[in-house]
Scaffold this active site. Structure first.
Site, PDB file in Angstrom:
ATOM      1  N   ARG A 108       0.876  -1.191  -0.014  1.00  0.00           N
ATOM      2  CA  ARG A 108       0.101   0.006   0.075  1.00  0.00           C
ATOM      3  C   ARG A 108       0.786   1.396  -0.171  1.00  0.00           C
ATOM      4  O   ARG A 108       0.338   2.195  -0.404  1.00  0.00           O
ATOM      5  CB  ARG A 108      -0.830   0.078   1.185  1.00  0.00           C
ATOM      6  CG  ARG A 108      -2.293   0.401   1.090  1.00  0.00           C
ATOM      7  CD  ARG A 108      -2.937   0.220   2.224  1.00  0.00           C
ATOM      8  NE  ARG A 108      -2.453   0.351   3.493  1.00  0.00           N
ATOM      9  CZ  ARG A 108      -2.858   0.064   4.719  1.00  0.00           C
ATOM     10  NH1 ARG A 108      -4.202   0.092   4.864  1.00  0.00           N
ATOM     11  NH2 ARG A 108      -2.099   0.007   5.858  1.00  0.00           N
TER      12      ARG A 108
ATOM     13  N   LEU B 286      -6.392  -3.371   0.188  1.00  0.00           N
ATOM     14  CA  LEU B 286      -6.994  -4.769   0.181  1.00  0.00           C
ATOM     15  C   LEU B 286      -8.518  -4.339   0.255  1.00  0.00           C
ATOM     16  O   LEU B 286      -9.194  -5.208  -0.135  1.00  0.00           O
ATOM     17  CB  LEU B 286      -6.549  -5.453   1.469  1.00  0.00           C
ATOM     18  CG  LEU B 286      -5.076  -5.937   1.323  1.00  0.00           C
ATOM     19  CD1 LEU B 286      -4.883  -6.838   2.896  1.00  0.00           C
ATOM     20  CD2 LEU B 286      -4.997  -6.941   0.321  1.00  0.00           C
TER      21      LEU B 286
ATOM     22  N   HIS C 206       9.322 -22.835   7.938  1.00  0.00           N
ATOM     23  CA  HIS C 206      10.782 -22.657   7.382  1.00  0.00           C
ATOM     24  C   HIS C 206      11.537 -23.702   7.917  1.00  0.00           C
ATOM     25  O   HIS C 206      12.724 -23.947   7.433  1.00  0.00           O
ATOM     26  CB  HIS C 206      11.201 -21.181   7.465  1.00  0.00           C
ATOM     27  CG  HIS C 206      11.591 -20.793   8.881  1.00  0.00           C
ATOM     28  ND1 HIS C 206      10.871 -20.346   9.778  1.00  0.00           N
ATOM     29  CD2 HIS C 206      12.722 -20.554   9.476  1.00  0.00           C
ATOM     30  CE1 HIS C 206      11.391 -20.197  10.917  1.00  0.00           C
ATOM     31  NE2 HIS C 206      12.789 -20.077  10.720  1.00  0.00           N
TER      32      HIS C 206
ATOM     33  N   HIS D 153       6.997 -25.610  14.279  1.00  0.00           N
ATOM     34  CA  HIS D 153       8.465 -25.999  14.215  1.00  0.00           C
ATOM     35  C   HIS D 153       8.860 -27.284  14.859  1.00  0.00           C
ATOM     36  O   HIS D 153       9.287 -28.194  14.376  1.00  0.00           O
ATOM     37  CB  HIS D 153       9.544 -24.808  14.410  1.00  0.00           C
ATOM     38  CG  HIS D 153       8.949 -23.641  13.814  1.00  0.00           C
ATOM     39  ND1 HIS D 153       8.593 -23.489  12.638  1.00  0.00           N
ATOM     40  CD2 HIS D 153       9.390 -22.309  14.219  1.00  0.00           C
ATOM     41  CE1 HIS D 153       8.888 -22.293  12.207  1.00  0.00           C
ATOM     42  NE2 HIS D 153       9.007 -21.528  13.073  1.00  0.00           N
TER      43      HIS D 153
ATOM     44  N   LYS E  19      12.835 -17.813  24.369  1.00  0.00           N
ATOM     45  CA  LYS E  19      13.589 -16.580  23.728  1.00  0.00           C
ATOM     46  C   LYS E  19      14.467 -16.150  24.977  1.00  0.00           C
ATOM     47  O   LYS E  19      14.341 -16.392  26.291  1.00  0.00           O
ATOM     48  CB  LYS E  19      12.583 -15.666  23.711  1.00  0.00           C
ATOM     49  CG  LYS E  19      11.535 -15.755  22.575  1.00  0.00           C
ATOM     50  CD  LYS E  19      11.580 -14.874  21.556  1.00  0.00           C
ATOM     51  CE  LYS E  19      10.633 -15.074  20.397  1.00  0.00           C
ATOM     52  NZ  LYS E  19      11.399 -15.480  19.132  1.00  0.00           N
TER      53      LYS E  19
HETATM   54  C1  BG6 Z   1       9.686 -17.852  13.554  1.00  0.00           C
HETATM   55  C2  BG6 Z   1       9.110 -17.602  14.960  1.00  0.00           C
HETATM   56  O1  BG6 Z   1       8.696 -18.720  13.141  1.00  0.00           O
HETATM   57  O2  BG6 Z   1      10.922 -18.634  13.994  1.00  0.00           O
HETATM   58  C3  BG6 Z   1      10.207 -16.439  15.759  1.00  0.00           C
HETATM   59  O3  BG6 Z   1       7.867 -16.674  14.767  1.00  0.00           O
HETATM   60  C4  BG6 Z   1      11.497 -17.187  15.736  1.00  0.00           C
HETATM   61  O4  BG6 Z   1       9.611 -15.839  16.830  1.00  0.00           O
HETATM   62  C5  BG6 Z   1      12.027 -17.719  14.443  1.00  0.00           C
HETATM   63  O5  BG6 Z   1      12.387 -16.218  16.229  1.00  0.00           O
HETATM   64  C6  BG6 Z   1      13.181 -18.681  14.580  1.00  0.00           C
HETATM   65  O6  BG6 Z   1      13.645 -18.977  13.318  1.00  0.00           O
HETATM   66  P1  BG6 Z   1      15.152 -19.380  13.282  1.00  0.00           P
HETATM   67  O7  BG6 Z   1      15.046 -19.793  11.649  1.00  0.00           O
HETATM   68  O8  BG6 Z   1      15.779 -18.039  13.328  1.00  0.00           O
HETATM   69  O9  BG6 Z   1      15.653 -20.323  14.107  1.00  0.00           O
END
Ligand code: BG6
Length: 486
Positions: free
Chosen positions: A47, A91, A174, A236, A336
């Site tokens: 935007r 949007l 990821h 994850h 964290k």
């Molecule tokens: C993300 C989380 O999916 O993964 C984050 O939302 C986290 O909070 C991150 O920091 C960690 O990913 P990586 O690849 O840096 O270990």
């Protein structure tokens, strides 16, 4: 290898944090490595910028700092920019989607719509795409978090599923794109060596840790409504667990792999709400020191409520109810502001049944496989060997599979691999709806308990390994976290 065909990669949230740090840098790396079809185009959608020139300025200013650890290739960067188009889009305006359709229709190849936006926008964007016919012959990529619990995730999946078929939907996690996770599959299913040992008879316990030194950064607001269980465990950690524990798939095609992961998720021993205290630890960081730098308490981070009870740390004991794993504890942990940034899977094998060589051979963890995801990706196998010299004294030695020394070529970042998979239509590393549901269903009793009782998480000082209760949970099983052994 180049992508199979041309593509049009439409990036919603084109000026967002994720696009800046991960998606555009990953596309640049794929471009630089010659892996994208020459005619492939990237269409930034946002935007804020008025036109393509404004967007290119933004990309130059914001994305460039995140590309190429080993120096920017200016020529490659310039030719990468030439791939980029831009559509300014609000949007809420149907007419803007008509403009998007016209822009996309001028381009060729496989259509990918990447929603790097908040989950509340997934459904409206899908509806708007369908209203201009852009859902036909397209792939849609959904970022996590997909929902807040089972109900909200089902609502999103139902709505998106009315517009896109399951084979068109790429739910990204990821962690599945990380090289050592791929290597774990290679190790398990490309070698006969480990398979006979990969079961309850030989494995005593398994630990999976994703520890971060970072705090919540600029995402306090999002994180305070999410917490570590939703942010890291539901996706994850449970995905890693399912890869460690799955049966050998019949092939590496997308459904064979996902079927096996699903079986693991469905076999997780349901959490009895009366047991939660025993099998789940929840923590929140207070002020502390990490590598000599003082860091503030979570509750004082911008965007976080002063009396927040959101967890920044979770440790769990998980069991899998099947023949292979019955009785083997899987200890999962994430947090964290911990003492170190490390992600690893530790497989502790049982000690010898009788030692003629003294007590060292009876120690837990004498034989162990450590799969280090980050940093310094390695797979390390620990064994005992005789110490040189007189007598028979045993000491721990290890065999290393150090990928960077074995294979000289550059490793691919997770996002690069996953984006190429989307463009090439490979679904194996994306989460299927039934897997996601099974994971939400399993965490739900913990979510309910923690939110209903509004219990305070246990405090831990930033720069430590989390609340003492996480260690006590393992001590009950006569074991400890890997870093506590030294
Ligand atoms: C993300 C989380 O999916 O993964 C984050 O939302 C986290 O909070 C991150 O920091 C960690 O990913 P990586 O690849 O840096 O270990």
């Amino acid at each position: 290898m180049q992508t199979d065909s041309s593509f049009t990669f439409v990036l919603f949230g084109g000026t967002g944090d994720l696009s800046m740090r991960k998606i555009l840098p990953a596309l640049y790396e794929a471009h630089r490595a010659g892996m994208l079809a020459d005619s492939g185009k990237i269409v930034g959608v946002a935007r804020h910028e008025e036109d393509r020139a404004g967007y290119i300025d933004w990309v130059n200013g914001h994305v460039k700092p995140y590309v190429s650890k080993d120096g920017l290739d200016e020529a490659a960067w310039e030719s990468f920019l030439a791939r980029i188009e831009y559509v300014k889009l609000d949007l809420s305006k149907a007419e803007d989607f008509v403009l998007l359709r016209d822009a996309v229709n001028k381009l060729s190849g496989t259509r990918v719509f990447y929603l790097a936006t908040g989950p509340s926008l997934f459904v409206p964007i899908c509806h708007a795409l369908a209203s201009v016919g852009l859902n036909e012959n397209a792939r849609i990529v959904l970022e996590k978090p997909l929902g807040y619990d089972l109900r909200s995730s089902n609502a999103i999946n139902d709505a998106v599923g009315e517009i896109f078929a399951e084979e068109q939907i790429y739910r990204i996690d990821h962690y599945l794109g990380k090289e050592p996770v791929q290597n774990l599959l290679a190790l398990r299913f490309g070698n006969a060596l480990f398979e006979p040992l990969w079961r309850r008879e030989w494995v005593e316990s398994i630990q999976i840790t994703i520890a971060e030194e970072l705090g919540v950064e600029a995402r306090g607001d999002f994180y305070d409504n999410t917490g570590a269980l939703r942010d890291m465990v539901q996706n994850h950690l449970l995905q890693l667990l399912s890869i460690v524990a799955m049966e050998p798939p019949h092939s590496m095609d997308s459904d064979s792999v996902r079927d096996e992961k699903l079986r693991v998720l469905r076999a997780l021993k349901p959490i009895d709400p009366r047991d939660i205290q025993r099998v789940a630890v929840r923590g929140q960081y207070h002020a502390g020191v990490i590598r000599g730098t003082a860091v503030p308490a979570y509750a004082t981070e911008p965007g976080v409520k002063k009396d927040s009870t959101t967890e920044t740390f979770v440790a769990l004991k998980v069991e899998i109810e099947n023949w292979r794993w019955s009785g083997v504890p899987f200890f999962l942990r994430t947090g964290k502001r911990l003492a170190d940034r490390v992600a690893e899977i530790v497989v502790n094998f049982r000690p010898v049944p009788h030692s003629a060589l003294g007590p060292t051979a009876l120690r837990p963890g004498a034989n162990r496989l450590v799969i280090r995801l980050q940093p310094n990706e390695t797979i390390r196998l620990y064994c005992l060997a005789k110490q040189p010299g007189e007598g028979m004294n045993l000491a721990s030695v290890h065999l290393d599979l150090a990928f960077d020394q074995f294979f000289r070529e550059n490793q691919m970042e997770a996002y690069q691999r996953l984006l190429l998979d989307v463009i090439n239509g490979r679904l194996a590393l994306f989460v299927r709806r039934d897997e996601q549901e099974a994971a939400w269903r399993w965490v739900e009793p913990i979510l309910n308990d923690w939110s209903a009782a509004n219990k305070a998480p246990k405090p831990y000082a930033a720069g430590t390994w989390g609340p003492a209760a996480a260690s006590a949970m393992l001590a009950q099983h006569g074991t400890c976290w890997l870093e506590e052994e030294n």
